[in-house]
Design an enzyme around this catalytic site. Structure first.
Site, PDB file in Angstrom:
ATOM      1  N   ASN A  76       0.560 -13.409   6.395  1.00  0.00           N
ATOM      2  CA  ASN A  76       1.377 -12.534   5.552  1.00  0.00           C
ATOM      3  C   ASN A  76       2.441 -13.414   4.923  1.00  0.00           C
ATOM      4  O   ASN A  76       3.465 -13.716   5.539  1.00  0.00           O
ATOM      5  CB  ASN A  76       1.997 -11.418   6.389  1.00  0.00           C
ATOM      6  N   ARG A  90      -2.782 -10.798   3.713  1.00  0.00           N
ATOM      7  CA  ARG A  90      -2.214  -9.538   3.235  1.00  0.00           C
ATOM      8  C   ARG A  90      -1.785  -9.725   1.790  1.00  0.00           C
ATOM      9  O   ARG A  90      -1.044 -10.657   1.459  1.00  0.00           O
ATOM     10  CB  ARG A  90      -1.002  -9.138   4.070  1.00  0.00           C
ATOM     11  N   HIS A 104       1.485   0.486   2.375  1.00  0.00           N
ATOM     12  CA  HIS A 104       1.284   0.603   3.825  1.00  0.00           C
ATOM     13  C   HIS A 104      -0.158   1.016   4.150  1.00  0.00           C
ATOM     14  O   HIS A 104      -0.422   1.606   5.198  1.00  0.00           O
ATOM     15  CB  HIS A 104       2.237   1.635   4.462  1.00  0.00           C
ATOM     16  N   ARG A 163      16.039   2.241   0.544  1.00  0.00           N
ATOM     17  CA  ARG A 163      15.483   2.778  -0.701  1.00  0.00           C
ATOM     18  C   ARG A 163      15.723   4.283  -0.785  1.00  0.00           C
ATOM     19  O   ARG A 163      15.661   4.992   0.212  1.00  0.00           O
ATOM     20  CB  ARG A 163      13.981   2.506  -0.777  1.00  0.00           C
ATOM     21  N   GLU A 216      -1.212  -3.498  11.922  1.00  0.00           N
ATOM     22  CA  GLU A 216      -1.689  -3.897  10.601  1.00  0.00           C
ATOM     23  C   GLU A 216      -2.429  -5.227  10.644  1.00  0.00           C
ATOM     24  O   GLU A 216      -3.392  -5.441   9.903  1.00  0.00           O
ATOM     25  CB  GLU A 216      -0.517  -3.961   9.626  1.00  0.00           C
TER      26      GLU A 216
END
Length: 381
Positions: free
Chosen positions: A10, A74, A163, A224, A367
């Protein structure tokens, strides 16, 4: 192909996270994080990947091992071009680069990691796994914004969702927990971390998700704003005199929980609430209100709801958030057992009451395992 190991990378703008997994049994052989790329001894991503190789070699798991079957990367944004994992070629790299305008903070770093890894092991199959891919099954009625279609198509303005590897993994893991095939279940997955998203999954297929063109849309998050009247941006520009970059920073880094109360750690917010802090309480209430709206909306979208799964840092660890999000919903067939909900643990578990028609679960996400599984499946075909 003789090996069964997959290295998951990642690559961020200033860091590289990695995990090495053995797909023969799902064992996690090694993991780590190289930070502060561009500072000090880690000059660039080439140096970072070489450091990863050295750390693996120190444990007898070197990058040149014949047991390494593939490297899985990723990649945040696949646009409409990539709806499933892709075996990386020069053409695939070029296509990912074309998507940079849709993810300017993420895709460039993802591409850099891919290029460096390919240079280090040009003989090894490498696979791109996209955050957006799981959501590509959304019908046009869910994916389209109600703006001029010509303009939308020209600039790629539509809902992509993010996601995706987490939502894919958790929806299947929830079915496994319930002893059912994923095709039998309608599930709402609530991925609640510093970034947060919800998805409606019908029979293992995503039909709606809360994030949109970017990860800014949807739930209230750590920094956010989530859903916002678009005209607020015009107002801040015209009346507030703020630039586009200033508004971007406001909505992505100075909003959400941290904008509401100065903290984006749910544990600290909970502590402050316990002391009677009104700002922390209001931030929590706004967070929960938005979450409940999406649970109700996705129940309607699915028509029949069988399960709700909480995952990621807040979803897995905050009993208070889970309880508040699903409080007083017996008319929906949703009842949380207070004792079960209070139990902490690292395993997937049910927290719904025996009388609850809808199963409510806490399902830790993985993940990296999802990326490794998709990578290994592709190179094994």
């Amino acid at each position: 192909m003789n090996g069964t190991r997959v290295l998951v990378l990642n690559s961020g703008s200033s860091s590289v996270k990695y995990q090495l997994l053995d797909m023969a049994d799902g064992a996690r052989l090694s993991s780590g994080l190289v930070e502060r790329i561009g500072e000090g001894p880690v000059a660039d991503h080439t140096a970072a990947l070489k450091q990863v190789a050295e750390e693996l070699s120190d444990h007898g798991l070197g990058l040149d091992s014949p047991e390494l079957a593939a490297i899985g990367h990723r990649v945040v944004h696949g646009g409409t071009r990539f709806t499933e994992p892709a075996l990386i070629t020069d053409e695939v790299v070029e296509e990912i680069e074309k998507l940079v305008p849709l993810a300017p903070l993420h895709n460039p770093a993802n591409v850099t990691g891919i290029k460096v890894a390919r240079a280090l092991r040009p003989d090894l199959p490498q696979v791109a796994v996209f955050d957006t891919a799981f959501h590509s099954t959304m019908p046009e009625s869910a994916a389209r914004y109600a703006i001029d279609t010509g303009t939308a198509d020209r600039f790629g303005v539509r809902r992509y969702g993010f996601h995706g590897t987490s939502h894919a993994y958790v929806s299947r893991a929830t079915a496994k927990l319930l002893g059912k095939d994923v095709s039998e279940l309608n599930t709402i997955v609530l991925h609640l971390g510093n970034g947060a998203s919800a998805s409606a999954v019908r029979g293992g297929v995503c039909v709606d998700t809360s994030m949109g063109l970017t990860p800014l849309e949807g739930l209230v998050m750590g920094t956010r704003s989530g859903d916002l009247d678009p005209a607020a941006i015009f107002h801040l520009s015209r009346v507030g005199g703020m630039s586009t970059d200033e508004i971007d920073t406001l909505l992505n880094k100075r909003s959400g929980l941290i904008g509401l109360c100065g903290d984006n750690d749910m544990r600290e917010i909970g502590r402050r609430m316990g002391e009677g802090d009104e700002a922390a309480q209001l931030a929590f209430d706004i967070y929960i209100h938005r979450l409940r709206k999406y649970v109700g909306a996705y129940t309607a979208v699915l028509g029949r709801l069988d399960a709700i799964a909480f995952t990621a840092g807040v979803g897995e660890n905050s009993a208070a958030v889970r309880e508040a999000a699903l409080r007083d919903l017996p008319a929906f067939g949703i009842e949380v057992d207070a004792v079960r909900n209070a139990v902490r643990g690292s395993a997937a578990r049910l927290i719904s009451a025996e009388s609850s028609r809808v199963a409510v679960a806490v399902v830790p996400t993985d993940e990296e395992l999802e990326i490794a599984s998709q990578t290994f499946d592709l190179v094994s075909d």
